[in-house]
Motif scaffolding. Structure first.
Motif, PDB file in Angstrom:
ATOM      1  N   HIS A 106       2.968  -3.865   9.771  1.00 20.22           N
ATOM      2  CA  HIS A 106       3.323  -3.226   8.503  1.00 20.22           C
ATOM      3  C   HIS A 106       4.759  -3.529   8.093  1.00 20.22           C
ATOM      4  N   LYS A 161       5.254   4.423   0.470  1.00 16.44           N
ATOM      5  CA  LYS A 161       5.618   5.839   0.282  1.00 16.44           C
ATOM      6  C   LYS A 161       6.099   6.155  -1.136  1.00 16.44           C
ATOM      7  N   LEU A 195      -5.967  -2.455   4.576  1.00 18.60           N
ATOM      8  CA  LEU A 195      -5.164  -1.652   3.660  1.00 18.60           C
ATOM      9  C   LEU A 195      -5.775  -1.640   2.257  1.00 18.60           C
ATOM     10  N   ASP A 216      -1.641   5.278  -6.146  1.00 19.32           N
ATOM     11  CA  ASP A 216      -2.319   6.554  -6.397  1.00 19.32           C
ATOM     12  C   ASP A 216      -2.305   6.891  -7.880  1.00 19.32           C
ATOM     13  N   GLY A 248       3.643   6.179  -3.904  1.00 22.22           N
ATOM     14  CA  GLY A 248       2.517   6.732  -4.645  1.00 22.22           C
ATOM     15  C   GLY A 248       2.138   5.968  -5.897  1.00 22.22           C
ATOM     16  N   GLY A 292      -8.706   0.691   2.335  1.00 18.45           N
ATOM     17  CA  GLY A 292      -8.215   2.064   2.352  1.00 18.45           C
ATOM     18  C   GLY A 292      -7.830   2.537   0.968  1.00 18.45           C
ATOM     19  N   GLU A 293      -7.158   1.671   0.208  1.00 22.14           N
ATOM     20  CA  GLU A 293      -6.764   2.025  -1.154  1.00 22.14           C
ATOM     21  C   GLU A 293      -7.991   2.198  -2.052  1.00 22.14           C
ATOM     22  N   PRO A 309       0.829  -1.212   0.000  1.00 23.99           N
ATOM     23  CA  PRO A 309       0.000   0.000   0.000  1.00 23.99           C
ATOM     24  C   PRO A 309       0.857   1.254   0.000  1.00 23.99           C
ATOM     25  N   ASP A 310       0.300   2.320  -0.539  1.00 24.86           N
ATOM     26  CA  ASP A 310       1.052   3.577  -0.602  1.00 24.86           C
ATOM     27  C   ASP A 310       1.432   4.103   0.772  1.00 24.86           C
ATOM     28  N   ILE A 311       0.578   3.898   1.794  1.00 27.18           N
ATOM     29  CA  ILE A 311       0.885   4.456   3.111  1.00 27.18           C
ATOM     30  C   ILE A 311       2.080   3.766   3.758  1.00 27.18           C
ATOM     31  N   VAL A 312       2.413   2.578   3.279  1.00 20.91           N
ATOM     32  CA  VAL A 312       3.594   1.866   3.779  1.00 20.91           C
ATOM     33  C   VAL A 312       4.780   2.080   2.855  1.00 20.91           C
ATOM     34  N   ARG A 365      -9.560   5.478  -1.492  1.00 24.80           N
ATOM     35  CA  ARG A 365      -8.884   6.583  -2.170  1.00 24.80           C
ATOM     36  C   ARG A 365      -9.259   6.615  -3.653  1.00 24.80           C
TER      37      ARG A 365
END
Length: 339
Positions: free
Chosen positions: A261, A226, A272, A231, A228, A275-276, A221-224, A279
């Protein structure tokens, strides 16, 4: 009371029938389906014979492209047993039989998301009796497959690139990220995007006319991660769905929510993933823009541990977190879906 119990029992039987069916039309509207997906391998991890692999075709033609190839021949055989090719017109080759005919005549190419063995093993071991076709992947993926497997040591080089001797069975095609490429001998085209994983992975946006289907290889995932990268795909798809039909997606959920994570190693959990997808929905706008979207879950990690059922737990966690109204599908090897 007896009447209520009898009705409940009947409903349970009906539900079990559809869960076990090899042919499921995963639709939420009256629109006729556009794509067919056959599940050759649904699992991630250690269970050989059932590793990540799907066949996809437009319902207007009899030719498939393979979405990864962790399991190939065993997946075709299991799918034949469950009637997944019952609607396909097959002129069975007497030499090769039904499974060989499907592989050699109806699978026209491979879209390989990344070079990890559980995503390419089926293609490698089937290559001596496969037919000529193309391998489509990002350049780094094709390079790694050539250096790691098609090197004359781990495996003979069945491709037309790299370490000699070249057996020239597979034509290697480097996909440019964000650029549409036709898939030879099919009516399909593909646009690839890079994904975050310990080695570069890929997502494939597959198109036929105004219809789209998306396949995700392994991804963090992007939040892990970083980086993008998801996205960028959500942004692209949000623009596409304004004038094209997103029929569904296959995306991984490897671990339960309890997985830390720092031990995901480029994979998703139910929380996760949701969450994606949230978005993605936010980029489209409106109220529940993803309602009814078919989301097929791949790469659930198999476990040898006693009294552990990751599939059941992940399914429960996905359903509990599904406030987007998406149609969550947990596939099984041998099943056929229409989207």
């Amino acid at each position: 009371m007896k009447h209520v119990l009898a009705k409940a029992k009947w409903l349970l039987c009906v539900a079990l029938f559809f869960v076990g069916s090899a042919h499921l039309q995963a639709q939420t509207s009256s629109t006729a389906p556009a794509f067919e997906v056959v599940v050759l391998g649904d699992s991630g991890g250690i269970q050989d014979g059932n590793l990540s692999a799907f066949l996809l075709r437009s319902l207007t033609e009899p030719n498939y492209v393979a979405l990864d190839a962790g399991t190939l021949v065993n997946g075709i055989n299991q799918s034949i047993k469950q009637g997944a090719f019952s609607e396909l017109t097959i002129k069975e080759d007497k030499k090769w039989g039904k499974a060989g005919t499907i592989l050699r005549q109806h699978v026209k190419g491979y879209l390989l998301s990344h070079a990890h063995l559980d995503h390419v093993n089926g293609m490698l071991v089937a290559s001596p009796e496969d037919s000529k076709k193309s391998i489509y992947a990002l350049a780094s993926v094709n390079t790694m497959i050539g250096e790691t497997y098609f090197n004359g040591k781990a495996w003979a080089n069945f491709s037309d690139r790299g370490i000699p001797p070249l057996l020239n069975k597979y034509h290697v095609v480097d996909l440019l990220p964000g650029t549409s490429t036709p898939i030879a001998d099919t009516e399909l085209s593909v646009t690839a995007f890079s994904l975050s994983h310990p080695v570069e992975s890929s997502a494939f946006v597959i198109e036929h006319g105004d219809d789209i289907f998306v396949y995700f290889g392994d991804t963090g995932p992007d939040i892990v991660e970083k980086q993008g990268k998801l996205d960028a795909i959500w942004t692209y798809l949000a623009k596409q769905v304004k004038h094209k039909n997103l029929r569904g997606m296959i995306i991984e959920t490897s671990f339960e929510n309890e997985r830390p994570h720092n031990l995901l190693f480029g994979h998703l959990t139910p929380a996760l993933l949701m969450g994606e997808l949230g978005r993605f929905a936010g980029k489209i706008g409106g109220e529940q823009p993803l309602k009814g979207l078919n989301v097929v879950i791949s790469h659930i990690k198999y476990s040898l541990a006693k009294n552990v059922d990751p599939r059941a737990k992940i399914t429960k966690q996905l359903n509990e977190a599904n406030d987007l109204g998406v149609n969550i599908i947990i596939p099984q090897q041998g099943q056929k879906f229409q989207f």
